[in-house]
Design an enzyme around this catalytic site. Structure first.
Site, mmCIF file in Angstrom:
data_model
loop_
_atom_site.group_PDB
_atom_site.id
_atom_site.type_symbol
_atom_site.label_atom_id
_atom_site.label_comp_id
_atom_site.label_asym_id
_atom_site.label_seq_id
_atom_site.Cartn_x
_atom_site.Cartn_y
_atom_site.Cartn_z
ATOM 1 N N ARG A 50 62.815 75.750 43.809
ATOM 2 C CA ARG A 50 63.760 74.984 42.978
ATOM 3 C C ARG A 50 63.143 74.402 41.712
ATOM 4 N NH1 ARG A 50 65.342 70.044 46.978
ATOM 5 N NH2 ARG A 50 63.273 69.492 47.688
ATOM 6 N N ASP A 92 68.315 76.771 43.402
ATOM 7 C CA ASP A 92 68.457 75.687 44.375
ATOM 8 C C ASP A 92 69.201 76.307 45.550
ATOM 9 O OD1 ASP A 92 69.247 73.641 46.018
ATOM 10 O OD2 ASP A 92 69.568 72.231 44.373
ATOM 11 N N LYS A 147 58.850 80.050 62.015
ATOM 12 C CA LYS A 147 58.968 79.059 63.080
ATOM 13 C C LYS A 147 58.761 77.669 62.478
ATOM 14 C CE LYS A 147 55.778 76.968 63.734
ATOM 15 N NZ LYS A 147 54.780 76.127 63.100
ATOM 16 N N HIS A 177 52.981 83.730 63.627
ATOM 17 C CA HIS A 177 51.814 84.452 63.083
ATOM 18 C C HIS A 177 50.688 84.618 64.109
ATOM 19 C CE1 HIS A 177 50.386 80.345 62.091
ATOM 20 N NE2 HIS A 177 49.177 80.861 62.059
ATOM 21 N N ASP A 234 55.817 71.791 66.500
ATOM 22 C CA ASP A 234 55.134 72.553 65.444
ATOM 23 C C ASP A 234 54.213 73.622 66.029
ATOM 24 O OD1 ASP A 234 54.385 73.064 62.694
ATOM 25 O OD2 ASP A 234 52.478 72.075 63.102
ATOM 26 N N HIS A 239 53.368 78.758 69.145
ATOM 27 C CA HIS A 239 52.083 79.453 69.279
ATOM 28 C C HIS A 239 51.500 79.368 70.699
ATOM 29 C CE1 HIS A 239 52.497 79.666 65.050
ATOM 30 N NE2 HIS A 239 51.943 78.516 64.747
ATOM 31 N N LYS A 339 45.785 67.989 65.862
ATOM 32 C CA LYS A 339 45.243 67.962 64.500
ATOM 33 C C LYS A 339 44.025 67.044 64.528
ATOM 34 C CE LYS A 339 48.989 69.913 62.511
ATOM 35 N NZ LYS A 339 49.104 71.296 62.983
ATOM 36 N N LYS A 344 37.756 73.662 64.207
ATOM 37 C CA LYS A 344 38.889 74.554 64.463
ATOM 38 C C LYS A 344 38.507 75.432 65.649
ATOM 39 C CE LYS A 344 42.056 77.767 62.251
ATOM 40 N NZ LYS A 344 43.276 77.062 62.619
#
Ligand SMILES: NC(=O)C1=CN([C@@H]2O[C@H](COP(=O)(O)OP(=O)(O)OC[C@H]3O[C@@H](n4cnc5c(N)ncnc54)[C@H](OP(=O)(O)O)[C@@H]3O)[C@@H](O)[C@H]2O)C=CC1
Ligand SMILES: O=C1O[C@H](COP(=O)(O)O)[C@@H](O)[C@H](O)[C@H]1O
Length: 489
Positions: A50, A92, A147, A177, A234, A239, A339, A344
């Site tokens: 946008r 938009d 997702k 993914h 999330d 996942h 998080k 990782k």
């Protein structure tokens, strides 16, 4: 699994092209596909968002994204080729009349229109309607949906219904993914091509299974999205449950999308519900406070940019999952995701049962059980922890725990490991739906997750604080300790 499907040139339209996903993952993956000559020469990439940008400024934005996230030098020749594919349209997405601009850039005669929805799910319905009403879609067009699809079963159904009004199911590519990651796909090979695992993959030999998905990053400026979503929706709804289905499913009849979907759905249906009755005992919610990651101080969740200090969104979840079927009776699956963990790390640890009798008491009071550790990222590979005799002629048999280590990068030196998005974007451009999710799978996953979310809400379960740079609240350790077990560290 990749079928030889004719790959016609595409008009890949990315809705939300200036957003985090597009800049951090999609454009990077597309550049990498370009590098490996995997994009059809006549394929075009159209960014839609946008902001008042032009095609030239979008090219600059893409270049900056590559500088920031490619982790490699940008090759000038590849960039020249890649940047020629890019153009930009300001639309938009809530304004139906603005969609007709698409006719100026999309050529449905020459190319297949692939619509990538990289925006928040509440916009999915608008996009479907806008595309339909402006008459740009054909029977060949596809849509790729990110997702999480909705934020609960009801909204997910509404979105899927709105999509079904415009796209036929075989035009819909629901992406997760993680299903493009080599190591997730390798679970199929590991389980169904190796008899040592095929015959030992059940309650007779396995004690319990752990799935860990930790990220050292925080929410990366995505407060608005993340705070409404939380870690359960999330990461775990999609996942982690996808990984779980690959670990737990029965052997599919073949590698077709239908056979795999069918087996995954059976696992999701067999998940024992977590409700108000047992939610406190089976789950842990956490939220990070300020701390240190790799020696650098980082803010707490409530101090992140744009934060509302009252927020009770969870940034960490740990859960004990039971699967009520023959194969997994009595074998708990422990899942955790958060998080701002110390590093990782995505891995699956299959803990085998201890042997019933120990004849090596000189070495071990209790014989450590075998473990299969599947590293999904980083350092993709598989380890088996086993016991061996230490060489020596002193008359005693002394045992030592050793690791059989199969590192993918070492073993497959000549094969590049493609990222999840690279693989899945390519499959969407090729028109191969095998690695995408079915509507039923997603709705089944929501049914299970909604029950947890409702129970938390009912009990007003607040998230427990944990310092950034740790593996979640102490309660997560207690979740396993209660069962006499511990997380793999
Ligand atoms: N980021 C990630 O790593 C991942 C994200 N996802 C999913 O991808 C989707 C997008 O996520 P993400 O990129 O993080 O979100 P962002 O908010 O960063 O990006 C969305 C983009 O869409 C734009 N946008 C919002 N409203 C409109 C509108 N009415 N018209 C046109 N453009 C609009 C936003 O503009 P503005 O900034 O002005 O609001 C922004 O540029 C979400 O569904 C998310 O769940 C999935 C996996 C990973
Ligand atoms: O879907 C998402 O995934 C990323 C993590 O992906 P990975 O491939 O880097 O493991 C996560 O950061 C993001 O919050 C979530 O929306």
């Amino acid at each position: 699994m990749t079928k030889n499907i004719t790959y016609k040139p595409c008009d890949l339209v990315i809705y939300g092209a200036l957003g985090d996903l597009s800049k951090r993952k999609l454009l990077i993956s597309l550049y990498r596909l370009e590098k490996h000559n995997l994009l059809e020469p006549d394929t075009r990439i159209i960014g839609v968002d946008r902001l008042e940008e032009t095609s030239d400024s979008f090219v600059e934005i893409a270049h900056k994204s590559l500088q920031a996230f490619l982790n490699n030098v940008i090759d000038d020749e590849i960039w020249q080729r890649f940047s020629k594919r890019l153009s930009y349209l300001k639309i938009d997405l809530t304004q139906p009349e603005q969609y007709k601009q698409l006719h100026t850039v999309v050529d449905v005669e020459k190319r297949v229109m692939v619509n990538y929805f990289a925006v928040a799910p509440f916009l999915f319905k608008n996009i479907c309607q806008g595309l339909h009403d402006c008459g740009v879609l054909t029977a060949e067009s596809r849509m790729v949906m990110e997702k999480p699809i909705g934020h609960d079963l009801k909204s997910s159904k509404e979105i899927n219904d709105a999509v079904a009004d415009v796209f036929h199911e075989d035009q819909v590519y629901r992406i997760d993914h993680y299903l493009g990651k080599e190591t997730v796909l390798n679970l199929l090979a590991l389980r169904f091509a190796n008899s040592i695992f095929t015959t030992n993959w059940n309650h007779n030999t396995i004690d319990h299974i752990q799935i860990t998905v930790g990220e050292d990053i925080g929410i990366e400026g995505r407060w608005e999205y993340f705070d409404k979503t939380g870690q359960l929706r999330d990461m775990l709804q999609n996942h982690l449950l996808q990984i779980l289905t690959f670990v737990a499913m029965e052997p599919p009849a073949d590698l077709s999308a239908e056979s795999i979907h069918m087996e995954k759905i059976k696992v999701l249906k067999a998940l024992r519900p977590i409700t108000v009755r047992n939610v406190e005992e089976k789950t842990v919610r956490g939220q990070y406070t300020a701390g240190f990651i790799k020696g650098k101080s980082v803010p707490g969740y409530l101090e992140e940019e744009g934060a509302n200090t009252e927020s009770t969104a969870e940034t960490f979840v740990a859960i004990r999952v039971d699967i009520d079927n023959w194969r997994w009776a009595g074998v708990p699956f422990y899942m955790r995701t958060g998080k701002r963990t110390p590093n990782k790390r995505t891995e699956i640890v299959v803990n085998f049962k201890q042997l019933p009798h120990n004849i090596f008491k000189d070495s071990f009071h209790e014989l450590p059980a075998n473990k299969l550790v599947i590293h999904l990222q980083p350092n993709e590979g598989v380890d088996v922890m086993m016991l061996n005799k230490v060489p020596g002629i002193d008359g005693n048999i002394k045992l030592q725990q050793t690791k059989l280590d199969l590192s993918f990068s070492e073993t497959f030196k000549k094969n590049r490991i493609f990222g999840g998005y690279e693989k899945l974007i390519l499959e969407a451009l090729r028109g191969n739906p095998t690695l995408f999710l079915s509507r039923e799978e997603i709705e089944q996953a929501w049914t299970w997750v909604d029950s947890i979310q409702d129970a938390w809400q009912h009990n007003h379960t607040p998230p427990k604080p944990y310092p950034a740079g740790s593996w979640g609240p102490v309660a997560s350790v207690a979740l396993l300790a209660r069962d006499g077990r511990a997380w793999e560290e």
